[in-house]
Design a protein around this motif. Structure first.
Motif, PDB file in Angstrom:
ATOM      1  N   PHE B 387      98.448  78.883 -84.497  1.00  0.00           N
ATOM      2  CA  PHE B 387      98.176  79.988 -83.588  1.00  0.00           C
ATOM      3  C   PHE B 387      99.390  80.914 -83.460  1.00  0.00           C
ATOM      4  O   PHE B 387      99.264  82.140 -83.517  1.00  0.00           O
ATOM      5  CB  PHE B 387      97.786  79.455 -82.205  1.00  0.00           C
ATOM      6  CG  PHE B 387      97.707  80.510 -81.148  1.00  0.00           C
ATOM      7  CD1 PHE B 387      96.681  81.450 -81.174  1.00  0.00           C
ATOM      8  CD2 PHE B 387      98.662  80.593 -80.145  1.00  0.00           C
ATOM      9  CE1 PHE B 387      96.607  82.444 -80.215  1.00  0.00           C
ATOM     10  CE2 PHE B 387      98.593  81.594 -79.185  1.00  0.00           C
ATOM     11  CZ  PHE B 387      97.561  82.518 -79.217  1.00  0.00           C
ATOM     12  N   VAL B 390      99.745  83.120 -86.540  1.00  0.00           N
ATOM     13  CA  VAL B 390      98.775  84.221 -86.583  1.00  0.00           C
ATOM     14  C   VAL B 390      99.125  85.258 -85.516  1.00  0.00           C
ATOM     15  O   VAL B 390      99.103  86.467 -85.756  1.00  0.00           O
ATOM     16  CB  VAL B 390      97.348  83.673 -86.380  1.00  0.00           C
ATOM     17  CG1 VAL B 390      96.347  84.826 -86.295  1.00  0.00           C
ATOM     18  CG2 VAL B 390      96.979  82.732 -87.512  1.00  0.00           C
ATOM     19  N   LEU B 391      99.474  84.759 -84.328  1.00  0.00           N
ATOM     20  CA  LEU B 391      99.807  85.655 -83.226  1.00  0.00           C
ATOM     21  C   LEU B 391     100.949  86.597 -83.589  1.00  0.00           C
ATOM     22  O   LEU B 391     100.852  87.817 -83.431  1.00  0.00           O
ATOM     23  CB  LEU B 391     100.185  84.829 -81.989  1.00  0.00           C
ATOM     24  CG  LEU B 391     100.595  85.627 -80.748  1.00  0.00           C
ATOM     25  CD1 LEU B 391      99.366  86.266 -80.106  1.00  0.00           C
ATOM     26  CD2 LEU B 391     101.310  84.743 -79.730  1.00  0.00           C
ATOM     27  N   VAL B 394     100.095  88.729 -87.266  1.00  0.00           N
ATOM     28  CA  VAL B 394      99.096  89.797 -87.136  1.00  0.00           C
ATOM     29  C   VAL B 394      99.515  90.771 -86.042  1.00  0.00           C
ATOM     30  O   VAL B 394      99.358  91.987 -86.173  1.00  0.00           O
ATOM     31  CB  VAL B 394      97.697  89.204 -86.872  1.00  0.00           C
ATOM     32  CG1 VAL B 394      96.670  90.315 -86.688  1.00  0.00           C
ATOM     33  CG2 VAL B 394      97.283  88.303 -88.028  1.00  0.00           C
ATOM     34  N   GLY B 395     100.101  90.218 -84.960  1.00  0.00           N
ATOM     35  CA  GLY B 395     100.608  91.087 -83.904  1.00  0.00           C
ATOM     36  C   GLY B 395     101.630  92.072 -84.444  1.00  0.00           C
ATOM     37  O   GLY B 395     101.631  93.255 -84.088  1.00  0.00           O
ATOM     38  N   LEU B 400     101.787  95.305 -82.424  1.00  0.00           N
ATOM     39  CA  LEU B 400     101.724  94.778 -81.062  1.00  0.00           C
ATOM     40  C   LEU B 400     102.894  93.851 -80.764  1.00  0.00           C
ATOM     41  O   LEU B 400     103.125  93.501 -79.612  1.00  0.00           O
ATOM     42  CB  LEU B 400     100.409  94.008 -80.838  1.00  0.00           C
ATOM     43  CG  LEU B 400      99.123  94.834 -80.981  1.00  0.00           C
ATOM     44  CD1 LEU B 400      97.903  93.930 -80.944  1.00  0.00           C
ATOM     45  CD2 LEU B 400      99.041  95.884 -79.886  1.00  0.00           C
TER      46      LEU B 400
END
Ligand SMILES: [Zn+2]
Lengths: 605, 440
Positions: B387, B390-391, B394-395, B400
């Motif tokens: 997690f 990916v956080l 992709v962030g 982001l």
């Protein structure tokens, strides 16, 4: 305590983050077109394809002006940071090292990441010499550019120059982009739109270093360049070359026209220069030296120089006087040398004789009859009315006009009118007695060599001319409309008989001033002229057409500070006419004499 | 039924399928990202996609080996492998090779290995071992301290490399601890800290005109508001609460206020004094703060451009000029998601997000169905690590999160990360396959 429920918190958090990401994706990808447009700006590049410029041919299809490859040597300062051997590069170019370093510094100051031109328009042979070595110098590369080449170096001023666009050019016409070339003078400028063709466009995808990768959209948006139209000029390459050869070492001009069409067969302004001097790496220095040359080689004398027409103008006076009815062919006028000087043993000439003898009193009287025509009671008003009428008639011979403006750089010369004299002397303060010197082609009158050649064509045609022009065909579509407009002088054809007879006598008669223009087997009609000037020898002027009954060529020849019209201009005209009309040269001594002659000319014996 | 067949039939093929799908999608996108616009030879082992194919094969073998090891072996060697990994992490600090500014790699000839990719597995195993022994809950202070140490020691060593991204990944173990009973207040405090951090960064970059002292950083204003405003709020709460609760409220609220202020001051000082200017710029760029350097947001601007220009359906496979022509940096490793976004559009990139979500949910499902406490903790550890990857990854590419280079699991080019994730997940699958035969 059991924390199993917390799996929903953790799983929910994972789901929430995924939702945030999908929302963000939607914002970026489904929102505005901003990113799509920005991506296109980054990855798409438009390449402009230059069109091949139209060539120029002579009237018989012989190549006059072509394109040839040249090479600009470009230098990108940022790319050269590692290991540029300045000394070796300077040696390769044959430059001083300091000059090269100065050029590098200038390029760096302009834009360190952009290529700057270090050497401009290197000819192919010189490029071939250095091209094998260029790879050793980082940040240095070559770019090809088509430049103009005047194959035989002919008609430099008429063809004109092809040079880099200025800031003003870029401003005026969006067709041009920085670094483009355009016709700056001469026919290159006059026919720029036809010659330049249409640029093509190719769209590419580029990589991050701006290298072209693949055609965008499979090339569907691309357009090919359309080559410029070729020009077929009216010039006769052989005749032009011969005319330039005859004028070598002299100052002056030759204009040869085809009377029936107004086509310019040859147009020389001497001294001339090889147009290719104004291309290539030495352009600047060559241009400066041409500009500062006291003989003004860049100045197109044939269409821009203004001289007093002198005795040649008497023919025009005679023609208008006949047409106005103030004299008849047979009218004789005494050579009264108390009013105005004359020369030669004659005392009571008719028109033909007066032209042959160049009798000043005769034409003084003729002009007086035209101007003081008793149209008004006051002699001042009478003179103003008379001159106004006269000015109009003179202008119909092309004097004081641009002759249709179909040749580049034409000047109008000057035909004085009432406005001018009113300004000079004040209104109603002048009469014919004030202005009579224009009667014999002196005074304020100014004409160009082209106008004098055109006069020869008018006489050859007996009363009309077609506007002189230099282009027969543009891109296979024939002669451009309006370049050869027919102009009538309004003088009846039969009025020309005594004038043509006089011109024949000038050449063929015993003691005729134009005897040096005789050609065995060809009847040449000519008239000598001299343009007085204070400080040096007069200009030698001759105008002629031939053959008398079926005229094929009309010429004017000016040789500055060479003496009388018969001494130099007449034989040059003859050589040119013979070269054009006959297969062989009848008088080699004449040609040798002309080719050997050099400015400054000796005082006449 | 033989024992081996027994294992095979109990393997969770859903997880294997998801992982394999992600790996194949990764391979295809690596091929496209590195094509340079040329036709791609998919059968070669040359080039980055070819090497990735080779790595996928190597990982298949690795997975096969891992699946054939008794689960008990991993449990018994937890301490040993954990301690061994600590030694390796110390060793890499001493003799490692510097790539991308971090001393994270062992070089064996042309082949490099990043040990921190495997430290995630050993730490997860150790954490599972710790929590499944003793009282099994995180009640005792001692266990809590031990858990923090188990995660903190390798994370600290990795921070020295320095590899901030991987350290953040280790922070993800908080989810595993939370599942095992760590107070939810931890998450509340973490959220509060995030708010304070954002406020500190935003005000810290602003310049404000103050009376008396003149122009200075806006963070002073934030601190003044915290002290003044916070004090007023606390006073108001105390006044409106019952007298017998006042002392307790006063203590806790003062502690919160001082904590927030201290954290803000520490963060601001760290930003200004510890971070290099380009690192500070990266964080500022993320918050839309003008750093006066047009190239500072180059990476993220191009990443967003690549993804944003994909539109709904994308430009088509092998048809993304932004990624193929190297406008996006690291387009086959950390920024691989840009290729998905550009070529497959919203539908494709959304689908990849969904695949990761399904995988994470599946891992939680696997963890929760265990009778073995060890396997459950380990399962949450695996889910937490994936997690976090990916956080952060992709962030980052979506603009982001700050630019922190960590790979997208199973997707990004690179052997170390692919092997690390394979080991991590196949140990879980082996343990899961044994869930009926072993009771621990
Ligand atoms: Zn006379």
């Amino acid at each position: 305590m059991n924390y199993k429920g917390r799996m929903w918190v953790i799983g929910g958090l994972f789901g929430f983050i995924a939702l945030v990401f999908v929302g963000r994706l939607a914002q970026l990808q489904l929102g505005s077109e901003e990113w799509t447009e920005y991506a296109a700006r980054l990855t798409e590049s438009r390449e402009t394809l230059d069109a091949a410029r139209g060539l120029m041919y002579d009237r018989h299809g012989k190549l006059l002006v072509t394109n040839r490859a040249s090479y600009d040597i470009l230098y990108t300062p940022r790319a050269a940071r590692q290991g540029m051997d300045t000394a070796a590069f300077a040696a390769l170019l044959g430059w001083e090292r300091s000059a090269l370093e100065a050029a590098f510094a200038k390029a760096d100051a302009y834009a360190s990441y952009r290529p700057s031109v270090i050497v401009r328009q290197l000819p192919a042979d010189e490029y071939a010499r250095i091209s094998g070595e260029l790879w050793r110098f980082p940040g240095v590369k070559a770019r090809t550019r088509a430049i103009r080449s005047n194959t035989a170096g002919l008609a430099a001023q008429l063809v004109g120059s092809f040079a880099e666009t200025s800031a003003a050019d870029l401003e005026a016409d969006p067709f041009y982009r920085l670094g483009d070339y355009k016709g700056k003078s001469g026919l290159e400028a006059l026919y720029e739109r036809e010659l330049r063709g249409k640029k093509g466009t190719r769209y590419h995808l580029v990589d991050v270093r701006n290298n072209y990768q693949v055609p965008l959209d499979g090339g569907r948006r691309d357009s090919l360049a359309v080559p410029g139209a070729d020009l077929t000029l009216t010039l006769d390459k052989e005749l032009q070359a011969y005319a330039e050869r005859l004028m070598q070492g002299k100052r002056g001009s030759i204009v040869a026209l085809e009377p029936a069409t107004g086509e310019v067969l040859a147009l020389v302004s001497a001294p001339s220069y090889h147009p290719d001097l104004l291309l290539g790496p030495k352009r600047g220095a060559n241009y400066d030296s041409l500009l500062n040359n006291p003989a003004k080689p860049l100045f197109n004398r044939a269409v821009r120089a203004s001289y007093r027409p002198g005795s040649i103008f008497k023919m025009v006076q005679g023609l208008i006087a006949l047409d106005e009815g103030v004299i008849q062919t047979s009218t004789r006028i005494p050579c009264d040398r108390s009013i105005i000087g004359c020369h030669g043993p004659h005392s009571y000439d008719n028109l033909t004789e007066a032209i042959v003898h160049s009798c000043n009193p005769y034409f003084h009287e003729v002009m007086r009859r035209m101007v003081q025509g008793r149209r008004a009671s006051s002699i001042f008003d009478d003179a103003a009315l008379g001159l106004g009428h006269w000015t109009e008639r003179i202008q119909r011979f092309g004097f004081g006009t641009d002759l249709g403006g179909q040749l580049p750089g034409i000047r109008k010369g000057l035909v004085p009118d009432t406005t001018l004299y009113d300004k000079f002397y004040g209104r109603r303060s002048w009469a014919y007695s004030t202005i009579y010197s224009i009667a014999i082609g002196e005074g304020e009158l100014l004409t160009t060599p082209l106008q004098i050649a055109n006069l020869a064509a008018i006489i050859a045609n007996r009363g009309w001319y077609r506007t002189p022009h230099a282009v027969r065909d543009v891109g296979g579509k024939g002669k451009p409309a309006g370049v050869d407009s027919l102009v009538q002088t309004g003088v009846e054809p039969e009025r020309f008989d005594p004038v043509i007879a006089a011109m024949q006598q000038v050449v063929e008669g015993a003691g005729g001033t134009g005897w040096r223009a005789r050609i065995p087997g060809i009847t040449v009609c000519g008239k000598t002229g001299t343009v007085q000037n204070h400080e040096a020898l007069e200009h030698s002027v001759f105008m002629a057409f031939a053959p008398r009954d079926t005229p094929e060529i009309a010429v004017s020849v000016y040789v500055e500070n060479a003496g009388s019209g018969g001494s130099w201009a007449a034989p040059i005209a003859a050589l040119l006419i013979e070269h054009y009309l006959a297969d062989s040269l009848s008088n080699p001594e004449r040609e040798a004499r002309i080719l050997a002659a050099r400015d400054p000319f000796p005082e006449a014996p | 039924m033989s024992r081996r067949e027994n294992i095979r039939s109990r393997l969770d093929w859903v997880t294997i399928g998801l992982v394999l799908l992600l790996a194949v999608l990764g391979w295809l996108n690596i091929g496209s990202a590195t094509s340079g616009g040329e036709a791609v030879d998919w059968l070669t082992l040359e080039g980055k996609h070819g090497k990735q194919l080779l790595w996928i094969a190597v990982c298949a073998v690795l997975a096969f080996l891992v699946l054939n090891i008794e689960g008990e072996f991993f449990i018994r060697t937890s301490i040993l492998s954990y301690l061994g990994m600590l030694v390796v992490l110390v060793a890499v600090l001493a003799v490692g090779k510097v790539i991308g500014g971090a001393r994270s790699w062992f070089a064996f000839g042309s082949f490099s290995l990043q040990p921190s990719e495997f430290a995630k597995s050993t730490t997860a195993l150790m954490l599972a071992y710790l929590l499944s022994r003793g009282d099994g809950k995180l009640r005792s202070f001692k266990t809590r301290l031990q858990a923090i140490a188990v995660v903190g020691i390798p994370a600290g060593l990795i921070l020295l490399q320095p590899d901030a991204g991987t350290v953040l990944v280790f922070g993800g173990f908080v989810f595993a601890l939370y599942r095992e009973g760590l107070s939810g207040n931890v998450l509340v405090v973490a959220f509060a800290a995030l708010v304070v951090a954002v406020a500190t960064i935003l005000t810290g970059a602003a310049v404000v005109q103050y009376p008396v002292i003149g122009a200075a950083t806006g963070v002073y204003f934030l601190w003044a508001v915290l002290v003044g405003g916070g004090g007023a709020v606390i006073w108001f709460i105390i006044q409106s609460s019952l007298p017998r609760q006042r002392k307790r409220i006063r203590q806790w609220s003062l502690l919160a206020l001082i904590g927030a202020l201290g954290f803000s001051i520490a963060l601001h000082t760290g930003m200004e004094k510890v971070l290099a200017p380009h690192q500070r710029d990266r964080i500022h760029v993320l918050f839309g703060i003008d750093v006066g350097n047009p190239d500072a947001d180059y990476n993220i601007r191009h990443a967003k451009t690549a993804i944003g220009s994909g539109g709904l359906t994308g430009k088509g496979f092998l048809n993304g000029p932004m990624t193929a022509y190297a406008f996006v940096p690291e387009q086959e490793t950390d920024f691989i998601f840009c290729t998905v976004g550009e070529e497959w559009g919203f539908l494709g990139s959304g689908a990849v997000i969904l695949l990761y979500l399904l995988l994470l949910w599946r891992l939680i499902f696997l963890a929760e169905r265990q009778r073995s406490h060890f396997t459950r903790v380990y399962g949450y550890g695996v889910a937490s690590v994936l997690f976090m990857h990916v956080l952060i990854n992709v962030g980052m590419v979506l603009g982001l999160a700050p630019v922190i280079g960590i790979p997208l699991p199973f997707f990004s080019y690179g052997g170390s990360s692919l092997m690390g994730f394979s080991v991590l997940i196949f140990i879980l699958l082996r343990l899961d396959a044994e869930r009926f035969t072993v009771l621990r």
